[in-house]
Design a protein around this motif. Structure first.
Motif, PDB file in Angstrom:
ATOM      1  N   SER A  11     109.008-109.421 -22.404  1.00 31.25           N
ATOM      2  CA  SER A  11     109.262-110.103 -23.506  1.00 31.25           C
ATOM      3  C   SER A  11     107.998-110.817 -24.083  1.00 31.25           C
ATOM      4  CB  SER A  11     110.425-111.159 -23.471  1.00 31.25           C
ATOM      5  OG  SER A  11     110.248-112.141 -22.708  1.00 31.25           O
ATOM      6  N   LYS A  12     107.974-111.399 -25.403  1.00 29.67           N
ATOM      7  CA  LYS A  12     107.025-112.320 -25.691  1.00 29.67           C
ATOM      8  C   LYS A  12     106.757-113.620 -24.934  1.00 29.67           C
ATOM      9  CE  LYS A  12     105.923-109.885 -29.717  1.00 29.67           C
ATOM     10  NZ  LYS A  12     104.684-109.379 -29.936  1.00 29.67           N
ATOM     11  N   GLU A  13     107.889-114.067 -24.559  1.00 34.65           N
ATOM     12  CA  GLU A  13     107.974-115.281 -23.715  1.00 34.65           C
ATOM     13  C   GLU A  13     107.564-115.175 -22.341  1.00 34.65           C
ATOM     14  OE1 GLU A  13     111.344-118.522 -21.812  1.00 34.65           O
ATOM     15  OE2 GLU A  13     111.791-117.315 -23.603  1.00 34.65           O
ATOM     16  N   ASP A  14     107.637-113.999 -21.952  1.00 37.46           N
ATOM     17  CA  ASP A  14     107.036-113.667 -20.475  1.00 37.46           C
ATOM     18  C   ASP A  14     105.643-113.622 -20.945  1.00 37.46           C
ATOM     19  OD1 ASP A  14     109.638-113.613 -19.462  1.00 37.46           O
ATOM     20  OD2 ASP A  14     109.923-111.392 -19.377  1.00 37.46           O
ATOM     21  N   ILE A  15     105.212-112.869 -21.564  1.00 37.93           N
ATOM     22  CA  ILE A  15     103.726-112.496 -21.925  1.00 37.93           C
ATOM     23  C   ILE A  15     102.912-113.969 -22.059  1.00 37.93           C
ATOM     24  CG2 ILE A  15     102.037-111.654 -23.573  1.00 37.93           C
ATOM     25  CD1 ILE A  15     103.930-109.297 -23.739  1.00 37.93           C
ATOM     26  N   ARG A  16     103.665-114.992 -22.786  1.00 40.72           N
ATOM     27  CA  ARG A  16     103.357-116.150 -23.005  1.00 40.72           C
ATOM     28  C   ARG A  16     103.175-117.098 -21.631  1.00 40.72           C
ATOM     29  NH1 ARG A  16     100.419-119.517 -26.620  1.00 40.72           N
ATOM     30  NH2 ARG A  16     100.901-121.472 -26.224  1.00 40.72           N
TER      31      ARG A  16
END
Length: 158
Positions: A11-16
């Motif tokens: 997810s975007k949070e994991d990439i962040r």
């Protein structure tokens, strides 16, 4: 996986979180490099200007040369950089736990997909184990006892 092309399972949070961990490692490494170079410079300055003979440290007078100064400064910079990046990585592992657990079983690599398509994959564990045993067996069955010392060989019943 690269920074510009992450897998779709993240997810975007994991990439962040991955970017934050990477940023923490690099910034801690450069801060450690700066502190190590300054610390090494201070040690060299102390070695050159301190009255070592009066303090009973005559042994250290041979480390006042320029060659030793460069070794001390660069060695301390590299070692403090390494250990500060190591500490930052250990402190940032809590951010990576969700990412590692999520990507553990969700996606298959192209090799795993090819193996699964041939009927040797994750569906048929017994067939896979049988193939592994056949490929790793180097001694004919029943003769493996000859390779072990007598005290390590299992007891066989007559």
């Amino acid at each position: 996986m690269s920074a510009f092309n992450p897998p779709k399972s993240l997810s975007k949070e994991d990439i962040r979180n991955i970017a934050d961990v990477r940023r923490n490692l690099w910034s801690a490494g450069f801060k450690g490099l700066a502190w190590g170079l300054m610390g090494g410079g201070a040690v060299v300055f102390g070695l050159r200007n301190a009255p070592l003979a009066k303090m009973g440290l005559e042994v250290l007078t041979k480390y006042r040369s320029t060659n030793h100064a460069m070794l001390i400064i660069m060695g301390s910079g590299a070692s403090v950089s390494f250990f500060s990046a190591l500490a930052a990585g250990r402190n940032s592992m809590y951010l990576m736990e969700d990412v590692l657990l999520k990507s553990r079983y969700d996606t298959l690599s192209p090799y795993q997909k090819a193996v699964a398509a041939k009927g040797l994959g994750m569906d048929d564990d017994q067939k896979l184990l049988q193939k592994m045993e056949e490929s790793h067996r180097c001694v004919p069955q029943g003769q493996w006892r000859l390779l072990l010392p007598r005290r390590l060989a299992p007891k066989t019943q007559p």
